[in-house]
Design a protein around this motif. Structure first.
Motif, PDB file in Angstrom:
ATOM      1  N   ALA A   1       0.857  -1.184   0.000  1.00 27.77           N
ATOM      2  CA  ALA A   1       0.000   0.000   0.000  1.00 27.77           C
ATOM      3  C   ALA A   1       0.894   1.235   0.000  1.00 27.77           C
ATOM      4  O   ALA A   1       1.793   1.358   0.840  1.00 27.77           O
ATOM      5  N   VAL A   2       0.690   2.119  -0.954  1.00 25.71           N
ATOM      6  CA  VAL A   2       1.480   3.346  -1.030  1.00 25.71           C
ATOM      7  C   VAL A   2       0.910   4.347  -0.038  1.00 25.71           C
ATOM      8  O   VAL A   2      -0.285   4.637  -0.046  1.00 25.71           O
ATOM      9  N   LYS A   3       1.773   4.892   0.809  1.00 24.64           N
ATOM     10  CA  LYS A   3       1.349   5.863   1.809  1.00 24.64           C
ATOM     11  C   LYS A   3       2.059   7.186   1.539  1.00 24.64           C
ATOM     12  O   LYS A   3       3.250   7.215   1.246  1.00 24.64           O
ATOM     13  N   GLY A   4       1.286   8.276   1.636  1.00 27.01           N
ATOM     14  CA  GLY A   4       1.834   9.581   1.323  1.00 27.01           C
ATOM     15  C   GLY A   4       1.608   9.932  -0.136  1.00 27.01           C
ATOM     16  O   GLY A   4       1.085   9.131  -0.912  1.00 27.01           O
ATOM     17  N   PRO A   5       2.015  11.136  -0.572  1.00 28.79           N
ATOM     18  CA  PRO A   5       1.766  11.598  -1.946  1.00 28.79           C
ATOM     19  C   PRO A   5       2.769  11.036  -2.950  1.00 28.79           C
ATOM     20  O   PRO A   5       3.388  11.782  -3.716  1.00 28.79           O
TER      21      PRO A   5
ATOM     22  N   ARG B   1       5.306   5.574 -16.604  1.00 32.35           N
ATOM     23  CA  ARG B   1       4.044   6.058 -16.073  1.00 32.35           C
ATOM     24  C   ARG B   1       3.995   5.760 -14.580  1.00 32.35           C
ATOM     25  O   ARG B   1       4.900   5.126 -14.032  1.00 32.35           O
ATOM     26  N   TYR B   2       2.903   6.184 -13.917  1.00 34.56           N
ATOM     27  CA  TYR B   2       2.867   6.143 -12.458  1.00 34.56           C
ATOM     28  C   TYR B   2       1.521   5.606 -11.977  1.00 34.56           C
ATOM     29  O   TYR B   2       0.485   5.854 -12.601  1.00 34.56           O
ATOM     30  N   THR B   3       1.560   4.874 -10.871  1.00 35.41           N
ATOM     31  CA  THR B   3       0.339   4.254 -10.366  1.00 35.41           C
ATOM     32  C   THR B   3       0.389   4.156  -8.849  1.00 35.41           C
ATOM     33  O   THR B   3       1.469   4.199  -8.245  1.00 35.41           O
ATOM     34  N   ARG B   4      -0.802   3.987  -8.247  1.00 37.94           N
ATOM     35  CA  ARG B   4      -0.912   3.685  -6.820  1.00 37.94           C
ATOM     36  C   ARG B   4      -1.337   2.231  -6.628  1.00 37.94           C
ATOM     37  O   ARG B   4      -1.573   1.797  -5.511  1.00 37.94           O
ATOM     38  N   ASN B   5      -1.414   1.493  -7.714  1.00 33.74           N
ATOM     39  CA  ASN B   5      -1.834   0.101  -7.667  1.00 33.74           C
ATOM     40  C   ASN B   5      -0.700  -0.758  -7.115  1.00 33.74           C
ATOM     41  O   ASN B   5       0.270  -1.056  -7.813  1.00 33.74           O
ATOM     42  N   GLY B   6      -0.822  -1.164  -5.860  1.00 26.96           N
ATOM     43  CA  GLY B   6       0.229  -1.952  -5.228  1.00 26.96           C
ATOM     44  C   GLY B   6      -0.025  -3.440  -5.259  1.00 26.96           C
ATOM     45  O   GLY B   6       0.667  -4.198  -4.558  1.00 26.96           O
ATOM     46  N   ALA B   7      -0.995  -3.897  -6.065  1.00 23.33           N
ATOM     47  CA  ALA B   7      -1.251  -5.336  -6.214  1.00 23.33           C
ATOM     48  C   ALA B   7      -0.248  -5.887  -7.220  1.00 23.33           C
ATOM     49  O   ALA B   7      -0.537  -6.003  -8.412  1.00 23.33           O
TER      50      ALA B   7
ATOM     51  N   GLY C   1       2.386  -6.141   2.552  1.00 25.69           N
ATOM     52  CA  GLY C   1       1.296  -7.039   2.911  1.00 25.69           C
ATOM     53  C   GLY C   1      -0.044  -6.353   3.039  1.00 25.69           C
ATOM     54  O   GLY C   1      -0.914  -6.794   3.786  1.00 25.69           O
ATOM     55  N   ALA C   2      -0.230  -5.268   2.307  1.00 25.57           N
ATOM     56  CA  ALA C   2      -1.485  -4.504   2.385  1.00 25.57           C
ATOM     57  C   ALA C   2      -1.753  -3.845   1.043  1.00 25.57           C
ATOM     58  O   ALA C   2      -0.879  -3.760   0.172  1.00 25.57           O
ATOM     59  N   LEU C   3      -2.992  -3.387   0.850  1.00 24.13           N
ATOM     60  CA  LEU C   3      -3.388  -2.665  -0.355  1.00 24.13           C
ATOM     61  C   LEU C   3      -4.143  -1.398   0.030  1.00 24.13           C
ATOM     62  O   LEU C   3      -4.890  -1.390   1.014  1.00 24.13           O
ATOM     63  N   GLU C   4      -3.926  -0.355  -0.757  1.00 26.12           N
ATOM     64  CA  GLU C   4      -4.717   0.864  -0.590  1.00 26.12           C
ATOM     65  C   GLU C   4      -5.930   0.755  -1.496  1.00 26.12           C
ATOM     66  O   GLU C   4      -5.804   0.584  -2.705  1.00 26.12           O
TER      67      GLU C   4
END
Length: 246
Positions: free
Chosen positions: A88-92, A104-110, A198-201
Motif C-alpha cells: 500500500a502506497v502511503k503519502g503523496p 508512467r505512475y500508479t498507486r496500484n500496489g497489487a 502485505g497490504a493494499l490501498e
C-alpha cells in the motif's frame, strides 16, 4: 432571450461534464489505489454584453466555464492482505512502471511476478527499479518488500521499487489502466512516500458523497432543461404574436 439560452446551454455542458466525472469515480469504487477526481468550474462574465449609456445598464452575461478536474490525493483505506507482493502506497507518492508510452505512475500496489520473473502490476506493467527492472529467479524464496521499496529474497537485495512524487500531483493526467502521466519531471519520493508491505490501498472514492453529488447534478440539469424549454416556448409565442400584428 438568446443570452439566457446560451447561459443555459453552457450550464448543461458543465453539468454533463460533472456527471461524467462522477460516473467514472463510481465505476472505480473497487479499483486498487484509485484516486477520485473533482470538477472545477469558473464564472465567465461576457465583457461585450453591456450598454452603460441606457438608464438601466445591461448586466454582464455570466457563463459557466469548465476548468478541468483535480485529483483527490486523500489516502484511501488500507486493507491488510498478508500477500508479500502487495504494498500500500502511503503519502503523496507513486510507483513508477514501464508502459508502452514510456514511464508512467500508479498507486496500484497489487504486484505479481510475470512468466519472466519480473515484478509487474496486476495490469501487467513492469515495475521500474531504481537500478533497472526487478526480476526474481524461480528458485529464490522468502520474497519481501520493505517500506522503502527494497525487494529482497534469500539471496539478498534484488532491487528497489522506484517511488516518485511531483511538485503538484493534482496535475497528473489519467491514461487508463490505473496509470497517470505527468508533464512535470518526477523526483524521488524520499520521506514523502513509504510502502506498507502485505497490504493494499483501496479506492478513496466515498460512495455516499458521490451519490449525493449525482442527485444534485441531476436535479440541476433537469431544472436548466425546464428553463430552456420555457424560454423556447416564450420565443415561439413572441414570434407568433409578431406575425399576427404584421
Amino acid at each position: 432571450m438568446q443570452n439566457a439560452l446560451f447561459v443555459g446551454v453552457s450550464s448543461q455542458v458543465a453539468l454533463q461534464r460533472e456527471l461524467d466525472v462522477i460516473a467514472n469515480n463510481m465505476a472505480n469504487l473497487s479499483t486498487t489505489g484509485f484516486k477520485a477526481r473533482n470538477t472545477r468550474f469558473e464564472e465567465y462574465l461576457m465583457p461585450v454584453a453591456s450598454a452603460d449609456s441606457f438608464q438601466a445598464p445591461d448586466r454582464r452575461v455570466s457563463y459557466v466555464v469548465d476548468q478541468g478536474t483535480t485529483l483527490d490525493l486523500s489516502q484511501g483505506p488500507i486493507e491488510q492482505t498478508g500477500n508479500p507482493l502487495n504494498v500500500a502506497v502511503k503519502g503523496p507518492a507513486f510507483i513508477a512502471v514501464q508502459a508502452a508510452g514510456g514511464e508512467r505512475y500508479t498507486r496500484n500496489g497489487a504486484l505479481e511476478l510475470n512468466a519472466q520473473g519480473q515484478i509487474v502490476t496486476s495490469d501487467g506493467y513492469p515495475v521500474v527499479g531504481e537500478g533497472g527492472p526487478i526480476a526474481i529467479n524461480s528458485q529464490e524464496t522468502g520474497l519481501a518488500i520493505g517500506p522503502d521499496g527494497t525487494v529482497s529474497t534469500n539471496l539478498g537485495i534484488r532491487g528497489r521499487i522506484k517511488l516518485v512524487t511531483f511538485p503538484d500531483p493534482r496535475r497528473l493526467t489519467n491514461e487508463g489502466g490505473n496509470l497517470y502521466a505527468s508533464r512535470d519531471p518526477a523526483r524521488p519520493a524520499g520521506r514523502d512516500g513509504r510502502l506498507e508491505p502485505g497490504a493494499l490501498e483501496r479506492s478513496n472514492v466515498q460512495p455516499v458523497l458521490e451519490m449525493t453529488r449525482l442527485m444534485d447534478v441531476n436535479r440541476s440539469y433537469t431544472t436548466v432543461s425546464s428553463v430552456i424549454a420555457r424560454l423556447d416556448d416564450l420565443r415561439g409565442t413572441a414570434i407568433r404574436r409578431l406575425a399576427d400584428i404584421a
